[in-house]
Design a protein around this motif. Structure first.
Motif, PDB file in Angstrom:
ATOM      1  N   MET A  87      39.903  25.008  49.708  1.00 41.05           N
ATOM      2  CA  MET A  87      40.169  24.465  48.354  1.00 41.05           C
ATOM      3  C   MET A  87      39.235  23.214  48.038  1.00 41.05           C
ATOM      4  N   GLY A  88      39.217  22.353  48.792  1.00 41.85           N
ATOM      5  CA  GLY A  88      38.648  21.119  48.583  1.00 41.85           C
ATOM      6  C   GLY A  88      37.037  21.036  48.772  1.00 41.85           C
ATOM      7  N   ASP A  89      36.589  22.256  49.449  1.00 40.08           N
ATOM      8  CA  ASP A  89      35.194  22.518  49.422  1.00 40.08           C
ATOM      9  C   ASP A  89      34.615  23.204  48.198  1.00 40.08           C
ATOM     10  N   GLU A  90      35.626  24.016  47.490  1.00 36.42           N
ATOM     11  CA  GLU A  90      35.264  24.813  46.442  1.00 36.42           C
ATOM     12  C   GLU A  90      35.438  23.880  45.002  1.00 36.42           C
ATOM     13  N   GLY A  91      35.870  22.526  45.488  1.00 36.22           N
ATOM     14  CA  GLY A  91      36.006  21.648  44.276  1.00 36.22           C
ATOM     15  C   GLY A  91      37.329  21.827  43.369  1.00 36.22           C
ATOM     16  N   LEU A  92      38.201  22.498  43.930  1.00 34.05           N
ATOM     17  CA  LEU A  92      39.566  22.745  43.368  1.00 34.05           C
ATOM     18  C   LEU A  92      40.464  21.459  43.449  1.00 34.05           C
ATOM     19  N   LEU A  93      40.331  20.548  44.351  1.00 36.02           N
ATOM     20  CA  LEU A  93      41.271  19.400  44.524  1.00 36.02           C
ATOM     21  C   LEU A  93      40.812  18.343  43.778  1.00 36.02           C
ATOM     22  N   ARG A  94      40.778  18.723  42.437  1.00 32.66           N
ATOM     23  CA  ARG A  94      40.707  17.333  41.477  1.00 32.66           C
ATOM     24  C   ARG A  94      41.852  16.319  41.118  1.00 32.66           C
ATOM     25  N   VAL A 131      47.020  27.847  40.408  1.00 37.09           N
ATOM     26  CA  VAL A 131      48.323  28.719  40.294  1.00 37.09           C
ATOM     27  C   VAL A 131      48.020  29.242  41.872  1.00 37.09           C
ATOM     28  N   ILE A 132      49.199  28.847  42.517  1.00 33.14           N
ATOM     29  CA  ILE A 132      49.318  29.341  44.106  1.00 33.14           C
ATOM     30  C   ILE A 132      50.026  30.282  44.178  1.00 33.14           C
ATOM     31  N   ASP A 133      49.721  31.240  45.129  1.00 33.21           N
ATOM     32  CA  ASP A 133      50.527  32.306  45.630  1.00 33.21           C
ATOM     33  C   ASP A 133      50.260  32.744  47.346  1.00 33.21           C
ATOM     34  N   VAL A 134      51.237  32.001  48.027  1.00 35.02           N
ATOM     35  CA  VAL A 134      50.886  32.220  49.521  1.00 35.02           C
ATOM     36  C   VAL A 134      52.140  33.212  50.202  1.00 35.02           C
ATOM     37  N   TYR A 135      51.530  34.232  50.399  1.00 33.78           N
ATOM     38  CA  TYR A 135      52.396  35.409  50.949  1.00 33.78           C
ATOM     39  C   TYR A 135      53.508  35.948  49.995  1.00 33.78           C
ATOM     40  N   VAL A 161      44.884  30.961  43.343  1.00 34.93           N
ATOM     41  CA  VAL A 161      44.465  30.885  44.882  1.00 34.93           C
ATOM     42  C   VAL A 161      45.723  31.859  45.438  1.00 34.93           C
ATOM     43  N   VAL A 162      45.311  32.899  46.262  1.00 39.23           N
ATOM     44  CA  VAL A 162      46.167  33.791  46.931  1.00 39.23           C
ATOM     45  C   VAL A 162      46.037  33.850  48.283  1.00 39.23           C
ATOM     46  N   GLN A 163      46.880  33.700  49.037  1.00 34.71           N
ATOM     47  CA  GLN A 163      46.721  34.147  50.592  1.00 34.71           C
ATOM     48  C   GLN A 163      47.553  35.403  51.118  1.00 34.71           C
ATOM     49  N   LEU A 218      41.804  33.911  48.788  1.00 37.97           N
ATOM     50  CA  LEU A 218      40.978  34.280  47.738  1.00 37.97           C
ATOM     51  C   LEU A 218      41.412  33.697  46.676  1.00 37.97           C
ATOM     52  N   THR A 219      40.259  33.460  45.846  1.00 40.47           N
ATOM     53  CA  THR A 219      40.438  32.806  44.564  1.00 40.47           C
ATOM     54  C   THR A 219      40.077  33.678  43.663  1.00 40.47           C
ATOM     55  N   ALA A 220      40.618  33.912  42.189  1.00 40.73           N
ATOM     56  CA  ALA A 220      40.470  34.571  41.255  1.00 40.73           C
ATOM     57  C   ALA A 220      40.339  33.669  40.050  1.00 40.73           C
ATOM     58  N   THR A 221      39.414  34.104  39.028  1.00 34.75           N
ATOM     59  CA  THR A 221      39.079  33.493  37.784  1.00 34.75           C
ATOM     60  C   THR A 221      39.058  34.223  36.677  1.00 34.75           C
ATOM     61  N   ARG A 222      38.690  33.968  35.561  1.00 34.90           N
ATOM     62  CA  ARG A 222      38.500  34.763  34.365  1.00 34.90           C
ATOM     63  C   ARG A 222      37.110  34.875  34.372  1.00 34.90           C
ATOM     64  N   SER A 223      36.215  34.516  34.909  1.00 31.51           N
ATOM     65  CA  SER A 223      34.946  34.747  35.073  1.00 31.51           C
ATOM     66  C   SER A 223      34.345  34.739  36.291  1.00 31.51           C
ATOM     67  N   PRO A 224      34.855  35.754  37.134  1.00 30.70           N
ATOM     68  CA  PRO A 224      34.231  35.900  38.547  1.00 30.70           C
ATOM     69  C   PRO A 224      32.963  36.229  38.839  1.00 30.70           C
ATOM     70  N   ALA A 225      32.378  35.564  39.883  1.00 33.76           N
ATOM     71  CA  ALA A 225      31.001  35.730  40.102  1.00 33.76           C
ATOM     72  C   ALA A 225      30.962  35.641  41.867  1.00 33.76           C
ATOM     73  N   PRO A 226      31.456  36.595  42.239  1.00 32.43           N
ATOM     74  CA  PRO A 226      31.770  36.757  43.944  1.00 32.43           C
ATOM     75  C   PRO A 226      30.049  36.619  44.384  1.00 32.43           C
ATOM     76  N   ASP A 227      30.133  35.727  45.588  1.00 34.99           N
ATOM     77  CA  ASP A 227      29.057  35.435  46.343  1.00 34.99           C
ATOM     78  C   ASP A 227      28.806  36.451  47.252  1.00 34.99           C
ATOM     79  N   ALA A 228      27.675  36.440  48.106  1.00 30.23           N
ATOM     80  CA  ALA A 228      27.256  37.443  49.144  1.00 30.23           C
ATOM     81  C   ALA A 228      28.377  37.773  50.060  1.00 30.23           C
ATOM     82  N   ALA A 229      28.889  36.553  50.575  1.00 28.38           N
ATOM     83  CA  ALA A 229      29.951  36.684  51.580  1.00 28.38           C
ATOM     84  C   ALA A 229      31.180  37.323  51.105  1.00 28.38           C
ATOM     85  N   THR A 230      31.546  37.038  49.857  1.00 29.25           N
ATOM     86  CA  THR A 230      32.870  37.562  49.228  1.00 29.25           C
ATOM     87  C   THR A 230      32.458  39.094  48.969  1.00 29.25           C
ATOM     88  N   LEU A 231      31.507  39.421  48.711  1.00 28.55           N
ATOM     89  CA  LEU A 231      31.016  41.089  48.400  1.00 28.55           C
ATOM     90  C   LEU A 231      31.037  41.569  49.609  1.00 28.55           C
TER      91      LEU A 231
END
Length: 386
Positions: A87-94, A131-135, A161-163, A218-231
């Motif tokens: 999450m930190g790498d993705e810039g979410l821990l502001r 918003v977090i949901d872990v299992y 954020v969903v695990q 996984l992370t989900a947003t209202r403007s998803p732009a999945p990268d190659a690894a996610t696809l």
């Protein structure tokens, strides 16, 4: 088997079929005292796969199912740290970003760790940046209501954020015994992406981790732009058969491994070897019951949770003992029901191998782990509550 009155817990469709039928099973959370006589109450345990949205789900509800307090394994603690780092790498821990966590019986709360990064819990009414949901989704009988609540809790520009333990893992590894009462929804990433899009969200990023055979963050947003690894991850789950009912139906064939486990235990008894178990986890119950195992084949199962010790496994007379008692009995073989914890429990209980015993995992057939050398034992040792 048709279930015309059943409707999908997510999309509401009646188009689907039973893909796994384990018959009548006791609820895994009803672990009675050892002295309480059998039989235990039982309920149908069946999985239905929705042809419309791809959600694999529990059909019958066994009533109020409560998680029994367990010892959080180091593997899960490590997974939490990896996920928060991601999450930190993705810039979410502001700092000062707000967060809402939907509770779950698994893995403990992330809020204390997130607070250490400057995030602030959103209390009362209002939405949050994260918003977090872990299992947690696993435990919600109404998936549509649960997903809607998470979408509504998300602030504009926010991230969900969903695990989860992906349904693709069940198919790849034949983990049919992951089906149990109280666990209502078995999402794959492609199916969850489709469900989220009905609520204005979509999978933005997804990462696979090896815990429990394969978990996904996984992370989900209202403007998803999945990268190659996610696809690529999403496509790999499609390749595993999560959208193919023919492949999903094979879970019923995978359940035949219960009979082979019984055959192995019978052979070990005939050879004069003492086999005990380790891990009175929820996934152990359908496996033990489906195989018809009792104390004649498996005299005891050890577990680190004091809340389980002194009780017995539901549906059978097998008592649950402490790890210390397991060691004291000097078993020839220890059947580990949680294969992903092999290194952890071997490191915590080196006396088993030092006395000549061997650990056995289900892979999916019983497979003995090679005995550790002294140097390997030192490497394996990690803190664990016994």
């Amino acid at each position: 088997m048709d279930t015309p009155s059943f409707r999908c817990r997510s999309c509401g469709s009646s188009a689907g079929e039973v893909v796994l039928d384990l018959g009548r099973q006791p609820s895994w959370d009803r672990m009675p005292p050892v002295a309480q006589p059998l039989p235990d109450p039982s309920h149908l345990l069946r999985m239905w796969w929705c042809a419309a949205c791809g959600l694999a789900q529990l059909i019958e509800d066994a009533g109020s199912v409560e998680e029994i307090p367990g010892i959080e394994p180091q593997a899960m603690l490590d997974q939490t740290e990896l996920s928060i780092t991601r999450m930190g790498d993705e810039g979410l821990l502001r700092p000062a970003a707000t967060v809402i966590e939907f509770g779950s019986p698994h893995g403990g709360s992330w809020l204390p760790r997130l607070a250490g990064h400057g995030l602030v819990e959103q209390t009362g009414a209002g939405s949050a940046d994260i918003v977090i949901d872990v299992y947690g989704l696993l435990h919600e009988p109404d998936q549509e209501v649960s997903l809607q609540a998470k979408a509504e809790a998300l602030a504009p520009g926010g991230t969900l954020v969903v695990q989860l333990h992906s349904f693709a893992t069940m198919l790849r590894t034949g983990q049919w015994y992951d089906l149990r009462h109280g666990h209502f929804a078995y999402w794959s990433v492609p199916a969850l992406d489709g469900a989220l899009r009905t609520h204005g969200l979509g999978v933005h990023r997804a990462w696979w981790y090896p815990m429990a055979g394969g978990t996904v963050l996984l992370t989900a947003t209202r403007s998803p732009a999945p990268d190659a690894a996610t696809l690529a991850l999403i496509e790999s789950e499609r390749d595993a058969g999560v959208c193919d009912v023919t492949r999903v139906r094979r879970l019923q064939d995978d359940a035949a491994s219960a009979g082979r486990l019984r055959e192995w235990l019978t052979a070990e008894r005939s050879a004069g070897r003492l086999v005990l178990g380790y891990g009175a986890a929820s996934r152990s119950v359908p496996l033990v019951c489906r195989a018809g195992i009792d104390t004649g084949l498996l005299p005891a199962i050890a577990d680190a949770s004091p809340a389980k010790q002194g009780k017995r496994m539901p549906g059978t007379d097998i008592p649950i003992i402490s790890p210390a008692e397991l060691v004291a009995r000097s078993p020839d073989r220890v059947l580990l029901f949680l294969a992903g914890l092999a290194d952890e429990v071997r490191g915590a209980l080196p006396d088993i191998e030092e006395a000549g015993g061997r650990w056995v995992v289900l892979d999916p057939e019983p497979r003995a782990i090679e005995a550790a050398t002294a140097a390997e034992t030192s490497t394996l040792c990690r803190p664990m509550t016994l």
